[in-house]
Design a protein around this motif. Structure first.
Motif, PDB file in Angstrom:
ATOM      1  N   VAL A 182       0.842  -1.198   0.000  1.00  0.00           N
ATOM      2  CA  VAL A 182       0.000   0.000   0.000  1.00  0.00           C
ATOM      3  C   VAL A 182       0.876   1.246   0.000  1.00  0.00           C
ATOM      4  CG1 VAL A 182      -1.771   1.271   1.262  1.00  0.00           C
ATOM      5  CG2 VAL A 182      -1.864  -1.230   1.141  1.00  0.00           C
ATOM      6  N   TYR A 183       1.929   1.244   0.804  1.00  0.00           N
ATOM      7  CA  TYR A 183       2.866   2.365   0.795  1.00  0.00           C
ATOM      8  C   TYR A 183       3.467   2.550  -0.600  1.00  0.00           C
ATOM      9  CZ  TYR A 183       2.904   2.855   5.892  1.00  0.00           C
ATOM     10  OH  TYR A 183       2.560   3.096   7.190  1.00  0.00           O
ATOM     11  N   GLY A 184       3.861   1.446  -1.209  1.00  0.00           N
ATOM     12  CA  GLY A 184       4.447   1.541  -2.537  1.00  0.00           C
ATOM     13  C   GLY A 184       3.470   2.059  -3.571  1.00  0.00           C
ATOM     14  N   PHE A 185       2.221   1.600  -3.493  1.00  0.00           N
ATOM     15  CA  PHE A 185       1.220   2.042  -4.473  1.00  0.00           C
ATOM     16  C   PHE A 185       0.894   3.521  -4.285  1.00  0.00           C
ATOM     17  CE2 PHE A 185      -3.215   2.542  -5.903  1.00  0.00           C
ATOM     18  CZ  PHE A 185      -3.062   2.131  -7.222  1.00  0.00           C
ATOM     19  N   ILE A 186       0.769   3.955  -3.024  1.00  0.00           N
ATOM     20  CA  ILE A 186       0.518   5.384  -2.773  1.00  0.00           C
ATOM     21  C   ILE A 186       1.703   6.223  -3.243  1.00  0.00           C
ATOM     22  CG2 ILE A 186       0.178   7.117  -0.960  1.00  0.00           C
ATOM     23  CD1 ILE A 186      -1.397   5.040   0.601  1.00  0.00           C
ATOM     24  N   GLY A 187       2.917   5.750  -2.978  1.00  0.00           N
ATOM     25  CA  GLY A 187       4.083   6.477  -3.449  1.00  0.00           C
ATOM     26  C   GLY A 187       4.144   6.549  -4.959  1.00  0.00           C
ATOM     27  N   LEU A 188       3.767   5.454  -5.633  1.00  0.00           N
ATOM     28  CA  LEU A 188       3.781   5.436  -7.092  1.00  0.00           C
ATOM     29  C   LEU A 188       2.680   6.308  -7.676  1.00  0.00           C
ATOM     30  CD1 LEU A 188       5.249   4.069  -9.487  1.00  0.00           C
ATOM     31  CD2 LEU A 188       3.529   2.258  -9.388  1.00  0.00           C
ATOM     32  N   SER A 189       1.546   6.420  -6.997  1.00  0.00           N
ATOM     33  CA  SER A 189       0.399   7.160  -7.530  1.00  0.00           C
ATOM     34  C   SER A 189       0.425   8.639  -7.176  1.00  0.00           C
ATOM     35  CB  SER A 189      -0.910   6.540  -7.006  1.00  0.00           C
ATOM     36  OG  SER A 189      -0.995   5.171  -7.342  1.00  0.00           O
ATOM     37  N   ILE A 190       0.981   8.978  -6.010  1.00  0.00           N
ATOM     38  CA  ILE A 190       0.928  10.370  -5.534  1.00  0.00           C
ATOM     39  C   ILE A 190       2.320  10.995  -5.466  1.00  0.00           C
ATOM     40  CG2 ILE A 190       0.264  11.850  -3.596  1.00  0.00           C
ATOM     41  CD1 ILE A 190      -1.908   9.836  -2.908  1.00  0.00           C
ATOM     42  N   LEU A 191       3.247  10.297  -4.811  1.00  0.00           N
ATOM     43  CA  LEU A 191       4.563  10.893  -4.595  1.00  0.00           C
ATOM     44  C   LEU A 191       5.364  11.018  -5.875  1.00  0.00           C
ATOM     45  CD1 LEU A 191       6.686  11.919  -2.605  1.00  0.00           C
ATOM     46  CD2 LEU A 191       7.420   9.538  -2.288  1.00  0.00           C
ATOM     47  N   VAL A 192       5.367   9.986  -6.697  1.00  0.00           N
ATOM     48  CA  VAL A 192       6.160  10.018  -7.925  1.00  0.00           C
ATOM     49  C   VAL A 192       5.689  11.121  -8.874  1.00  0.00           C
ATOM     50  CG1 VAL A 192       6.746   8.725 -10.011  1.00  0.00           C
ATOM     51  CG2 VAL A 192       6.911   7.623  -7.765  1.00  0.00           C
ATOM     52  N   PRO A 193       4.374  11.296  -9.162  1.00  0.00           N
ATOM     53  CA  PRO A 193       3.958  12.432 -10.001  1.00  0.00           C
ATOM     54  C   PRO A 193       4.337  13.784  -9.399  1.00  0.00           C
ATOM     55  CG  PRO A 193       2.209  10.809  -9.873  1.00  0.00           C
ATOM     56  CD  PRO A 193       3.241  10.389  -8.889  1.00  0.00           C
ATOM     57  N   PHE A 194       4.240  13.920  -8.073  1.00  0.00           N
ATOM     58  CA  PHE A 194       4.632  15.176  -7.430  1.00  0.00           C
ATOM     59  C   PHE A 194       6.124  15.430  -7.619  1.00  0.00           C
ATOM     60  CE2 PHE A 194       6.468  17.214  -3.669  1.00  0.00           C
ATOM     61  CZ  PHE A 194       5.839  18.444  -3.732  1.00  0.00           C
ATOM     62  N   MET A 195       6.937  14.407  -7.429  1.00  0.00           N
ATOM     63  CA  MET A 195       8.376  14.562  -7.624  1.00  0.00           C
ATOM     64  C   MET A 195       8.705  14.873  -9.077  1.00  0.00           C
ATOM     65  SD  MET A 195       9.782  13.927  -4.575  1.00  0.00           S
ATOM     66  CE  MET A 195      11.450  13.397  -4.870  1.00  0.00           C
ATOM     67  N   ARG A 196       7.963  14.289 -10.013  1.00  0.00           N
ATOM     68  CA  ARG A 196       8.199  14.536 -11.440  1.00  0.00           C
ATOM     69  C   ARG A 196       7.882  15.978 -11.819  1.00  0.00           C
ATOM     70  NH1 ARG A 196       4.345  11.546 -13.606  1.00  0.00           N
ATOM     71  NH2 ARG A 196       5.544   9.617 -13.337  1.00  0.00           N
ATOM     72  N   ASP A 197       6.822  16.531 -11.229  1.00  0.00           N
ATOM     73  CA  ASP A 197       6.410  17.899 -11.564  1.00  0.00           C
ATOM     74  C   ASP A 197       7.212  18.954 -10.805  1.00  0.00           C
ATOM     75  OD1 ASP A 197       4.491  16.760 -13.171  1.00  0.00           O
ATOM     76  OD2 ASP A 197       2.910  16.870 -11.646  1.00  0.00           O
ATOM     77  N   THR A 198       7.851  18.567  -9.715  1.00  0.00           N
ATOM     78  CA  THR A 198       8.520  19.551  -8.857  1.00  0.00           C
ATOM     79  C   THR A 198      10.029  19.542  -9.032  1.00  0.00           C
ATOM     80  OG1 THR A 198       6.757  19.206  -7.225  1.00  0.00           O
ATOM     81  CG2 THR A 198       8.710  20.399  -6.485  1.00  0.00           C
ATOM     82  N   PHE A 199      10.609  18.376  -9.196  1.00  0.00           N
ATOM     83  CA  PHE A 199      12.062  18.250  -9.258  1.00  0.00           C
ATOM     84  C   PHE A 199      12.469  17.666 -10.608  1.00  0.00           C
ATOM     85  CE2 PHE A 199      10.757  17.756  -4.820  1.00  0.00           C
ATOM     86  CZ  PHE A 199      11.508  18.773  -4.223  1.00  0.00           C
ATOM     87  N   PRO A 200      13.729  17.791 -10.974  1.00  0.00           N
ATOM     88  CA  PRO A 200      14.183  17.197 -12.239  1.00  0.00           C
ATOM     89  C   PRO A 200      14.150  15.674 -12.187  1.00  0.00           C
ATOM     90  CG  PRO A 200      16.044  18.066 -10.978  1.00  0.00           C
ATOM     91  CD  PRO A 200      14.803  18.532 -10.285  1.00  0.00           C
ATOM     92  N   GLY A 201      13.975  15.076 -13.344  1.00  0.00           N
ATOM     93  CA  GLY A 201      13.928  13.623 -13.407  1.00  0.00           C
ATOM     94  C   GLY A 201      12.533  13.100 -13.668  1.00  0.00           C
TER      95      GLY A 201
END
Length: 299
Positions: A131-150
């Motif tokens: 569940v942690y991984g899925f939430i990170g993949l669904s919410i955290l990863v898009p946020f990191m993509r839009d905010t930081f390089p990479g």
């Protein structure tokens, strides 16, 4: 009242119950010892086979940066580096938050703070890692993509997910340590004219610091051995990252991804078992550090 004739029977019954209890406890302890020795022996023999049978150089395995089983190159340094990097970053992120949460529950608002935060912490501890991984993949990863390089996936995302996962471990141990602190220490500090914050950072935190460090080490141990949640957000790239926003891989993720695709006894399979042996050795190191901290705390 029982007669004197019943006394030997009661004594015999109590001795029998005591003998049964001791025997059952001894069997359970011996069973646990056998299991631990069997696991250590199995993992160690498989892991050592990489160097003793398959003739893979130990230095190339530990310090080599190229993982290419097709070319007979088994450099595990990128995975070792990724495991240590994500675990350390997770501990750095989670430790201040955990200590502040424990102080809030025990020192700032002890009347209702613990009732508010304790169920939340227990809920975090009970959530499955997927569940942690899925939430990170669904919410955290898009946020990191839009905010930081990479691309969003990388070391930073994995460290943030791990920090949330180890937060309950560190917080619970810190809360127990603060709750067991003798009250006269705080009263003496207040009696000398110290404020609440002076008492916290001058008396309370130095006193319970070994227990807090124990919680941090246990949290790192869990982060070091976590596989699924990190695997979903770190990118699983077999190279040493030069930035926190680059993809990387860990020992656990490469083992779970490749173990089912290898043949038992092959060089690649034994190399994966060697990585598992490194994880096991790191577990022993974490336990040893915890024991040292506990001994220091007793002294």
């Amino acid at each position: 009242m029982k007669s004197n004739q019943d006394t030997p029977l009661l004594l015999r019954k109590h001795r029998t119950e005591e003998w049964i209890g001791r025997g059952y406890t001894t069997i359970c302890v011996l069973f646990l010892i056998v299991i631990i020795i069997s696991i250590v022996y199995f993992v160690a023999t498989k892991g050592i086979s990489t160097f003793a049978i398959n003739n893979v150089s130990l230095s190339d395995f530990l310090f080599g940066s190229t993982w290419s089983p097709d070319d007979n190159k088994f450099g595990a340094l990128p995975f070792i580096y990724g495991s240590f990097l994500t675990s350390l970053l997770a501990a750095v992120i989670a430790s201040p938050l955990s200590v502040c949460a424990a102080l809030f529950m025990t020192e700032i608002v002890p009347s209702w703070g613990k009732k508010l935060l304790q169920p939340v912490i227990e809920l975090l501890a009970g959530i499955p890692s997927v569940v942690y991984g899925f939430i990170g993949l669904s919410i955290l990863v898009p946020f990191m993509r839009d905010t930081f390089p990479g691309q969003g996936i990388g070391v930073a995302a994995g460290a943030i997910v791990l920090s949330i996962m180890i937060l309950p471990t560190i917080t619970s141990i810190a809360t127990d340590a603060l709750g067991a602190l003798p009250r006269n220490l705080k009263e003496a500090s207040y009696g000398l004219g110290a404020t609440r914050w002076q008492t916290i950072y001058g008396v309370i935190i130095p006193t319970v610091l070994p227990s807090i460090l124990t919680g941090v080490v246990l949290g790192m141990a869990r982060a070091f051995g976590e596989a699924l949640a990190v695997q979903m957000v770190i990118g699983n790239a077999p190279h040493i990252p030069t930035s926190l926003f680059e993809s990387a891989s860990t020992l656990t993720s490469v083992i779970t991804l490749n173990m089912s695709n290898t043949v038992m006894g092959s060089v690649q399979n034994n190399a994966l078992w060697s990585m598992a042996m490194i994880l096991m050795l790191m577990t022993f190191v974490f336990v040893f550090v915890v024991r040292l901290l506990e001994r220091r705390h007793k002294l």
